[in-house]
Write a protein that holds these residues in place. Sequence first.
Motif, mmCIF file in Angstrom:
data_model
loop_
_atom_site.group_PDB
_atom_site.id
_atom_site.type_symbol
_atom_site.label_atom_id
_atom_site.label_comp_id
_atom_site.label_asym_id
_atom_site.label_seq_id
_atom_site.Cartn_x
_atom_site.Cartn_y
_atom_site.Cartn_z
ATOM 1 N N LEU A 28 0.826 -1.206 0.000
ATOM 2 C CA LEU A 28 0.000 0.000 0.000
ATOM 3 C C LEU A 28 0.860 1.257 0.000
ATOM 4 C CD1 LEU A 28 -2.927 -0.765 2.485
ATOM 5 C CD2 LEU A 28 -3.094 -0.375 0.022
ATOM 6 N N ASN A 80 -13.671 -0.653 2.647
ATOM 7 C CA ASN A 80 -12.655 -1.503 3.268
ATOM 8 C C ASN A 80 -13.083 -1.927 4.667
ATOM 9 O OD1 ASN A 80 -10.134 -1.339 5.287
ATOM 10 N ND2 ASN A 80 -9.438 -2.241 3.362
ATOM 11 N N ASN A 159 -9.999 -1.585 -4.670
ATOM 12 C CA ASN A 159 -8.853 -1.543 -3.766
ATOM 13 C C ASN A 159 -9.301 -1.825 -2.331
ATOM 14 O OD1 ASN A 159 -6.317 -1.097 -2.697
ATOM 15 N ND2 ASN A 159 -6.451 1.132 -2.825
ATOM 16 N N SER A 163 -7.981 -5.060 -0.294
ATOM 17 C CA SER A 163 -7.196 -4.759 0.905
ATOM 18 C C SER A 163 -7.844 -5.340 2.152
ATOM 19 C CB SER A 163 -7.045 -3.243 1.067
ATOM 20 O OG SER A 163 -6.316 -2.685 -0.007
ATOM 21 N N THR A 168 -2.930 -6.659 -1.016
ATOM 22 C CA THR A 168 -2.570 -5.296 -1.404
ATOM 23 C C THR A 168 -1.644 -5.275 -2.618
ATOM 24 O OG1 THR A 168 -0.781 -5.369 0.247
ATOM 25 C CG2 THR A 168 -2.850 -4.343 0.915
ATOM 26 N N SER A 302 -8.213 -2.039 8.591
ATOM 27 C CA SER A 302 -8.439 -3.419 8.146
ATOM 28 C C SER A 302 -8.210 -4.420 9.266
ATOM 29 C CB SER A 302 -7.522 -3.741 6.960
ATOM 30 O OG SER A 302 -7.805 -2.923 5.856
#
Length: 456
Positions: A28, A80, A159, A163, A168, A302
């Motif tokens: 990332l 996310n 994304n 993720s 990633t 996350s």
Amino acid sequence: MHKDRAKRALSMTQGPLLKNILLFSLPLMFSNVLQVLFNMSDVAVVGRFGSAGALGAVGSTTTYVALFTGLLIGMGTGINAVMAQRLGAEDEEGSARAAHTALIVSAAFGLLVAALAMGLARPVLLLMGTKPQFLEGALLYVYIYFTGAAGTALYNCGNGIFSADGDTRKPLLFLTAAGVTNILLNLFFVIVCNMSVAGVALASTISQWLSCALILTALARARRAYRLRLSRLRIDPAFAKSVLATGIPAGIQNAIFQLANLFIQAGINTFDGTVVEGNSAAVNADTIVFELMAAFYTGCTSFIGQNFGAGKAERILPCYFVSLLYSFGSGLVCGLLLFACAGAFLSIFTGEAAVIEAGRQRLAVMCFSYALSAFMDNTIAAARGLGKTVVPTVVVILGSCVFRVFWVYCIFPLAGTTTMLYLLYPVSWTITAAAEIAYFAFAYRRAKRVLQPQGN
């Protein structure tokens, strides 16, 4: 559980956090920094090869563009968080419905953001006091750039999904391909086609849609429950509410920073054109460092989201502190390096000594302040992982918007120097961080009480 899942080396709910958060965040970091570098190529190419005033025109839009792209990035961050909780709970059906709902919501949101950005461009740029010689070029850049907003929204959605699942690498590869394309098209449109401002804007738009196409293709080929299938593209009201409830406040948080920065840009515009261009060059350093640190904020959201979803309360606080350690350290190291290489960095964007000196004045304050922002942003990311977004947003409005406007109109005029203007950043970060930390401590205690009976 599919064998691909078993093969994944990275686990968010077990194993050493120092190692796993770093392994998760490194791709990332590269992805975020590459994205910044590719976007910086717009400024660098027009500054070196564009027409007279092109650097000022593109530079004058930096904060305005960031205001609206911050909304798109925030939506991806919200997606996310929602996906991390579903995946952590091993809810495959919920993950699939959330992902497909998120894609539709993101596309619609991207179109809305594009319409707002284009429609408000002229009045806002005039309100900011954009220099007359830069205004038409700035408007042209905004109009072309935001034709790619929906593509950016879909890329950020993809994304966010990957993720949340610990992958990633794919977003990094796709962004690299799009970024290289952006640089090559910048050079072609500006040097060969002599398109200047329009050329770099068009190159950005094409690269945005390329990254979108690549990530959607990867989602269609994924061997996970969230695999993109056209037959499943429908809005689930419950998940749409969750995505919007998390994504919109996250986007507003990002946008609020930039909204306050519009007033700061208005303060910059009270100085001469040399200071405006110097600030336009130096602000690229801010973007590099903030995006590098943002990798750890995504990791924080996350990891906390997955452990919260899995009921592992004992790992939530360590996730927060490890992410804070990495983000603070990266901000400190990058700031010191940029300060040491300020002249070389600024010379990428301009060859004028006076403009470089004006840029140094900004870096002299910012390079020693970046690390402070970690206490604010990492704490906001941690609260988001727990599903808390409203209170952090209110705190940001007060600490990083209202206070900054107060500084620009009440504190800055007392001295009227660029240094006094730039000092509002570390001061506002410190005040906002204190309030965000107090709220996160409260939210964490509540989450721990809720999860304790199911803790492992």
